[in-house]
Design a protein around this motif. Structure first.
Motif, mmCIF file in Angstrom:
data_model
loop_
_atom_site.group_PDB
_atom_site.id
_atom_site.type_symbol
_atom_site.label_atom_id
_atom_site.label_comp_id
_atom_site.label_asym_id
_atom_site.label_seq_id
_atom_site.Cartn_x
_atom_site.Cartn_y
_atom_site.Cartn_z
ATOM 1 N N GLN A 60 0.827 -1.203 0.000
ATOM 2 C CA GLN A 60 0.000 0.000 0.000
ATOM 3 C C GLN A 60 0.860 1.252 0.000
ATOM 4 O OE1 GLN A 60 -2.404 1.155 3.614
ATOM 5 N NE2 GLN A 60 -4.125 0.536 2.319
ATOM 6 N N ARG A 62 0.321 5.319 0.846
ATOM 7 C CA ARG A 62 -0.579 6.314 1.419
ATOM 8 C C ARG A 62 0.092 7.685 1.366
ATOM 9 N NH1 ARG A 62 -4.945 4.329 3.997
ATOM 10 N NH2 ARG A 62 -5.250 6.345 5.030
ATOM 11 N N ASP A 65 -3.851 11.311 4.367
ATOM 12 C CA ASP A 65 -4.828 10.362 4.911
ATOM 13 C C ASP A 65 -5.489 9.527 3.821
ATOM 14 O OD1 ASP A 65 -6.271 12.335 3.689
ATOM 15 O OD2 ASP A 65 -7.529 12.836 5.424
ATOM 16 N N ARG A 66 -4.874 9.497 2.608
ATOM 17 C CA ARG A 66 -5.483 8.770 1.485
ATOM 18 C C ARG A 66 -4.657 7.555 1.097
ATOM 19 N NH1 ARG A 66 -6.210 11.847 -3.695
ATOM 20 N NH2 ARG A 66 -4.039 12.458 -3.317
ATOM 21 N N ASP A 67 -5.364 6.483 0.794
ATOM 22 C CA ASP A 67 -4.738 5.323 0.159
ATOM 23 C C ASP A 67 -4.750 5.591 -1.347
ATOM 24 O OD1 ASP A 67 -3.967 2.938 -0.946
ATOM 25 O OD2 ASP A 67 -5.439 1.709 0.101
ATOM 26 N N THR A 69 -2.893 3.851 -3.633
ATOM 27 C CA THR A 69 -2.284 2.716 -4.338
ATOM 28 C C THR A 69 -2.900 2.484 -5.711
ATOM 29 O OG1 THR A 69 -1.993 1.692 -2.158
ATOM 30 C CG2 THR A 69 -1.570 0.307 -4.089
ATOM 31 N N ARG A 76 -2.853 11.888 -7.533
ATOM 32 C CA ARG A 76 -2.095 11.680 -6.295
ATOM 33 C C ARG A 76 -1.579 12.978 -5.680
ATOM 34 N NH1 ARG A 76 0.937 5.862 -6.335
ATOM 35 N NH2 ARG A 76 -0.663 4.726 -7.481
#
Length: 356
Positions: A60, A62, A65-67, A69, A76
């Motif tokens: 993963q 990050r 506070d965002r994933d 992937t 991004r």
């Protein structure tokens, strides 16, 4: 701005080549973080995976506070500066800087205004109508940086952006880049194979080998206490002395002499084979006998400017010591070497890991 967190990140290429091997890493918000290692160690693959240019096999990524992937690069909120700068040759400096803003569908007046402002701050105001072919390497580098800055990203990703510059310009660009990152306070991940660059720029460094992280620490920690012999060999403008030794009589027998507890804290197992590590900068050289010192014959002298690296052959081992330029011994003469107390490191011979 945001932190970057990698959880059990793995990347395998066809043929079973594992470029990233279950990496866990956290880069703090606003930190200047360097990925350092030899060619092929996986550092650029790691950077490209963070950017979304490579998809991980597992694990993963990050950002904040965002994933992210599974997100495409444009989602991004990162800006990447490549080794070759990747400027559009048919566009002016102004249009190159403004291009990411055009992709985000900002109006022409808005993106031109921001591009001119960022360009002026980076000393490009007089070059806005030129094309990349009419710029020097240093100017092209600033255009690439300006393009990244104009996006106001949460994270900067730099893939060896200074490697195409000559030595003098690299030093100037290094100072400029560190000042810029401090002013912007943007989380920055910087890939390099140049350990001097990493030591000078980074708040923290991750040293990589074969897809794995061998040590993470501040420049002072990584230089002063390498966690293993790989890091010890890789870090430092002059190679660390790594000498075979044997624990014996409360000390360590090495290079025909014995280092006593006044200099080191030896492992507790007598007869254990170890590797003794000490940087040339922490070895004192004397042309007169010194009690407890290692002794040998001067083999090679290398001039490094204000200091010289003196290589001494002692009982078949080669030991380096740095001396001021006006205190060089005569080649072939006998000298005595004394490691500084507290600066000698002991590694296990079996796996190369630090013991004391």
């Amino acid at each position: 701005m945001a932190d970057v967190e990698l959880r059990a990140l793995t990347k395998e290429f066809p043929g079973g080549v594992r470029a990233l091997d279950t990496l866990d890493l956290t880069v703090a918000d606003g930190e200047f973080f360097a990925l350092l290692g030899p060619s092929g160690c996986g550092k650029t693959t790691l950077l490209r995976t963070i950017a979304g240019l490579e998809a991980p096999t597992s694990g993963q990524v990050r950002i904040g506070d965002r994933d992210v992937t599974g997100l495409v690069p444009g989602a991004r909120d990162v800006a990447m500066v490549f080794q070759d700068y990747a400027l559009f040759p048919h566009m002016t400096v102004l249009d190159n800087i403004a291009y990411p803003l055009k992709i985000k569908r900002q109006s022409r007046p808005e993106r031109s205004g921001r591009a001119r402002g960022v360009g002026a701050n980076l000393g490009l105001a007089a070059l806005m109508d030129r094309r990349p072919a009419a710029l020097s390497g240093g100017q092209q580098q600033r255009v690439a940086l300006a393009r990244a800055v104009a996006c106001h990203p949460s994270v900067f990703l730099f893939d060896e952006p200074l490697s195409n510059l000559d030595a003098r310009l690299r030093l100037e660009a290094r100072t400029f880049l560190k000042r810029l990152q401090r002013e912007l306070a943007v989380t920055t991940i910087f890939v390099t194979h140049d350990q001097a660059e990493a030591l000078a720029l980074a708040d923290r460094i991750a040293v990589m080998e074969a897809g794995r992280i061998r040590q993470v620490g501040t420049p002072r920690e990584v230089f002063g206490r390498p966690a293993n012999t790989f890091v010890a060999n890789f870090i430092g403008s002059t190679p660390m002395n790594l000498l075979p030794g044997v624990v014996s009589g409360g000390g360590v027998a090495v290079a025909g002499g014995t280092l006593t507890p006044s200099t080191i804290t030896p492992p507790t197992a007598p007869g254990e084979r170890v590797i003794v590590g000490v940087r040339p900068e922490y070895v004192s050289l004397s042309t007169t006998p010194v009690d407890g010192a290692l002794t040998g014959e001067v083999s090679i002298i290398e001039h490094l400017g204000a200091v010289s690296l003196v290589t001494v052959e002692a009982d078949g081992a080669l030991i380096g010591a740095t001396v001021p330029e006006d205190r060089e011994p005569v080649p072939g003469s006998r000298v005595w070497l004394s490691p500084a107390p507290g600066r000698v490191l002991i590694y296990r011979e079996s796996d190369g890991e630090l013991v004391t």
